[in-house]
Scaffold this active site. Structure first.
Site, PDB file in Angstrom:
ATOM      1  N   ASP A  10       2.660  -5.383   0.933  1.00  0.00           N
ATOM      2  CA  ASP A  10       3.606  -4.444   0.345  1.00  0.00           C
ATOM      3  C   ASP A  10       4.090  -5.037  -0.987  1.00  0.00           C
ATOM      4  OD1 ASP A  10       5.529  -2.220   0.330  1.00  0.00           O
ATOM      5  OD2 ASP A  10       7.014  -3.778   0.698  1.00  0.00           O
ATOM      6  N   ASP A  12       7.434  -3.721  -3.301  1.00  0.00           N
ATOM      7  CA  ASP A  12       8.888  -3.804  -3.467  1.00  0.00           C
ATOM      8  C   ASP A  12       9.552  -4.473  -2.267  1.00  0.00           C
ATOM      9  OD1 ASP A  12       8.337  -2.430  -5.735  1.00  0.00           O
ATOM     10  OD2 ASP A  12       9.396  -0.605  -5.200  1.00  0.00           O
ATOM     11  N   ASP A 198       8.165  -5.556   4.469  1.00  0.00           N
ATOM     12  CA  ASP A 198       9.602  -5.742   4.708  1.00  0.00           C
ATOM     13  C   ASP A 198      10.289  -4.529   5.311  1.00  0.00           C
ATOM     14  OD1 ASP A 198       9.342  -4.333   2.038  1.00  0.00           O
ATOM     15  OD2 ASP A 198      11.524  -4.383   2.215  1.00  0.00           O
TER      16      ASP A 198
END
Length: 261
Positions: A10, A12, A198
């Site tokens: 991922d 961001d 996240d």
């Protein structure tokens, strides 16, 4: 293709800092992975228009990238997807909702580039790239839990799924990061897959990988305990963002190599 590992990450809040979008703390490990021939596949809700220049900047243009939360795949070396785009059809289905329900969701296509920049912290130039949707529509839902349930149920009848990311609720026609991960992993037979993320929209990808690292993000609630954490197949990075990305991934790869010796 003979790769030992394939890393799916991922952006961001994971490889990129949640606030500054910097990846400097991860640069040394990224360069090492590239030198070792380990593919690093970016997997993000970002558009192809956003990911293509970032992928080039990171030195990863030879790797495919998963775009728009898995709704599309950006082939190596290309700046826009070659596959049929579905964004116009998605917006038509969204605009066909009852007016009161439709008004509770405002997406990137409802906002100017300046508004996208304000809500994301992106520069105006980067926000303009984020607005170039090919497959999906991220946005914010302002209604109650019951209204959100109705919203997602009505969209589901049109084949549209809603996935909550770190910042936005993203609408698409069902493909997810985990689906694209399997598609990309098939290009590297025998490689061990490692995923990092996240947010809730990363969970399926984290659980589908051979090994995974959850990168903490103080900007939102921590992910719940995941299947695989008890055995160490999934672990938590020691700190947020690119520093946690590098520490967690570096330790995991070192352990896996030591075990295989």
């Amino acid at each position: 293709m003979g790769a030992e590992f394939v890393v799916f990450t991922d952006l961001d809040g994971t490889l990129l800092d949640h606030e500054s979008y910097s990846y400097e703390a991860a640069r040394p490990l990224l360069e090492l992975l590239t030198a070792e021939g380990i593919p690093v596949v970016l997997a993000s809700s970002k558009t192809a228009a956003e990911i293509a220049p970032l992928r080039a900047e990171l030195g990863l243009s030879a790797c495919p990238a998963i775009v728009e939360n898995g709704a599309g795949l950006l082939p190596p070396g290309q700046e826009r997807p070659a596959a049929a785009r579905t964004h116009d059809r998605l917006r038509a289905a969204l605009d066909a909702l009852p007016g009161e329900l439709r008004a509770l969701f405002r997406g990137f296509s409802d906002w100017s580039a300046a508004e996208i920049a304000r809500r994301t912290g992106l520069t105006p130039e980067a926000a303009a790239l984020a607005a170039q949707r090919d497959f999906s529509e991220p946005g914010l839902f302002s209604g109650s839990a019951a209204e959100r349930e109705e919203f997602t149920a009505v969209l589901a009848e049109a084949g549209i799924t809603a996935v909550q990311g770190g910042r936005f609720l993203t609408l698409s026609f069902g493909a997810a990061k985990a689906d694209r991960m399997a598609e990309v992993a098939a290009r590297y037979p025998g490689a061990t897959t490692v995923a990092l993320g996240d947010a809730p929209n990363d969970i399926a990808m984290l659980q589908a990988a051979d090994y995974a690292v959850v990168v903490p993000n103080p900007a939102h609630a921590a992910l719940p305990p995941l299947a695989g954490e008890a055995t160490g197949r999934i672990r938590r990075a020691p700190c947020p963002g690119p520093a946690g990305w590098a520490a967690g991934l570096g330790q995991l790869l070192a352990e896996l190599r030591q075990t295989s010796e």
